[in-house]
Design a protein around this motif. Sequence first.
Motif, PDB file in Angstrom:
ATOM      1  N   ASP A   1       0.853  -1.186   0.000  1.00  0.00           N
ATOM      2  CA  ASP A   1       0.000   0.000   0.000  1.00  0.00           C
ATOM      3  C   ASP A   1       0.900   1.251   0.000  1.00  0.00           C
ATOM      4  OD1 ASP A   1      -1.646   2.153   0.574  1.00  0.00           O
ATOM      5  OD2 ASP A   1      -2.940   1.006   1.928  1.00  0.00           O
ATOM      6  N   THR A   2       1.062   1.869  -1.189  1.00  0.00           N
ATOM      7  CA  THR A   2       1.994   2.999  -1.304  1.00  0.00           C
ATOM      8  C   THR A   2       1.515   4.232  -0.534  1.00  0.00           C
ATOM      9  OG1 THR A   2       0.958   3.650  -3.390  1.00  0.00           O
ATOM     10  CG2 THR A   2       2.907   2.233  -3.511  1.00  0.00           C
ATOM     11  N   ALA A   3       0.203   4.384  -0.397  1.00  0.00           N
ATOM     12  CA  ALA A   3      -0.302   5.511   0.387  1.00  0.00           C
ATOM     13  C   ALA A   3       0.157   5.393   1.841  1.00  0.00           C
ATOM     14  CB  ALA A   3      -1.826   5.568   0.318  1.00  0.00           C
TER      15      ALA A   3
ATOM     16  N   ALA B   1       7.940   4.686  -1.938  1.00  0.00           N
ATOM     17  CA  ALA B   1       6.625   4.789  -2.578  1.00  0.00           C
ATOM     18  C   ALA B   1       6.761   5.182  -4.043  1.00  0.00           C
ATOM     19  CB  ALA B   1       5.762   5.815  -1.836  1.00  0.00           C
TER      20      ALA B   1
ATOM     21  N   ASP C   1       4.024   5.494  -7.058  1.00  0.00           N
ATOM     22  CA  ASP C   1       3.088   6.385  -6.366  1.00  0.00           C
ATOM     23  C   ASP C   1       3.412   7.837  -6.722  1.00  0.00           C
ATOM     24  OD1 ASP C   1       1.114   6.375  -3.754  1.00  0.00           O
ATOM     25  OD2 ASP C   1       2.367   8.176  -3.857  1.00  0.00           O
TER      26      ASP C   1
ATOM     27  N   ASP D   1       2.260  10.657  -5.432  1.00  0.00           N
ATOM     28  CA  ASP D   1       2.533  11.498  -4.270  1.00  0.00           C
ATOM     29  C   ASP D   1       3.973  11.330  -3.811  1.00  0.00           C
ATOM     30  OD1 ASP D   1      -0.025  12.544  -4.205  1.00  0.00           O
ATOM     31  OD2 ASP D   1      -0.780  10.999  -2.857  1.00  0.00           O
TER      32      ASP D   1
END
Length: 414
Positions: free
Chosen positions: A9-11, A36, A41, A43
């Motif tokens: 889960d990169t978030a 990430a 990702d 972000d």
Amino acid sequence: MRKKVDSGDTAAVVGLGVAAARRGDVAAAEVWYRAAADRGDVDGMNLVGLLCEERGAVAEASRWYARAAAKGDTVAMHGLARIARRDGRLDDAERWYREAADHGDQEAMTAVADLMSSTGRADDEWYRRAAESGDPRALAVLGTRLRAGGELAEAERWLRRAVEVTDEPFFMVELGSVLAERGDLDEAGTWHRRAASAGHVDALGHLGSVLVARGDLGQAEEAYREAAGTGRRSAMAALALLLAHRGEVGEAEDWLARAATSAGVEVDHDLWSALPPLDATALDRRERDAATRVLVVLGVLARRQDDVDRAERCLRRAAGAGDAQAMHELGMLLTRWGGAARRAAAHRPGRRVEPVADRPATWFTRAAEAGHPDAMLSLSALHKGRPEGDLWWRRAIAARQADAMEALVDDSSG
């Protein structure tokens, strides 16, 4: 959180980086951001790019922003535009802003318009696009331009949209001012009251002007007193005008003393004109009873109404009492009309020697030596091209900067 990280889960990975940054551990934050980013990702890519940009690694920052921008991320496009703009590559900056704008980014639309404006190109279409999408700055630019251009109905439409979208007091004041110009004083007052209730520092002053235009001088005075109590010089000067108008020149003098800067006080001729006119007898009485600063105000108002004899009497009395603004205003009057003796002798034959007290330069010099910045500018013009002119120019700039800094302090404390 650890399970989410382990599951890819990169978030969650970015979240660990943000938590590290909040603790002040930027190095650990970058490790998580890169982890990430390496997993795709956007972000993470933007945050790595931002860290690189902040430490001067612009080339690496651009690579990360470009990877995120390729995925359609507008934050990354802004990053690329920002770097290009800082490097002077305005075409590249505009290209990235346009791409972000095409993705619906409000700020990018405004940025395109700003760039076009700075290079002399028509920008209304982009400001309108940004305003239609609700961008506050575009709404402000559009509303201000339309109002300045006299397109009050269109300005009103956009300012109503701005209030609806942002609920910002600034737009309420602007809307109220446009409505006042269009003659709708009741609704103008409503918007100024709303802005004042929301904390806008100048709204009460605008409300006072509307109330004067409506003939409600009692409520206008209340508004000006409340605004003056917050330290607003313009409200103090407006309150002083109301007091002087009804003959309370003593209290008016006190408020003018509080409102004054090194240049004196601003005299609102429009506000005075909105008040019931005073006949010559009433003006004579106020002139007789006035102290120094009220005399300056009466003199300035008389000069603007071409009542030159009264203006000269008031300004000479105040200048004789040592008021620098009166000295400068007297110099301006003498420049245009000359002194009373000169005006009286204008149609008589023969030459006459002008008294020193009737020479503008005499009063400009006295005012400048007393610290009046506009008098310094007048002397710099009189001595243009000579060392003395340059000296007065530098002194005028320094004096104006001091006034500007004092105004900033007043605004922050108010």
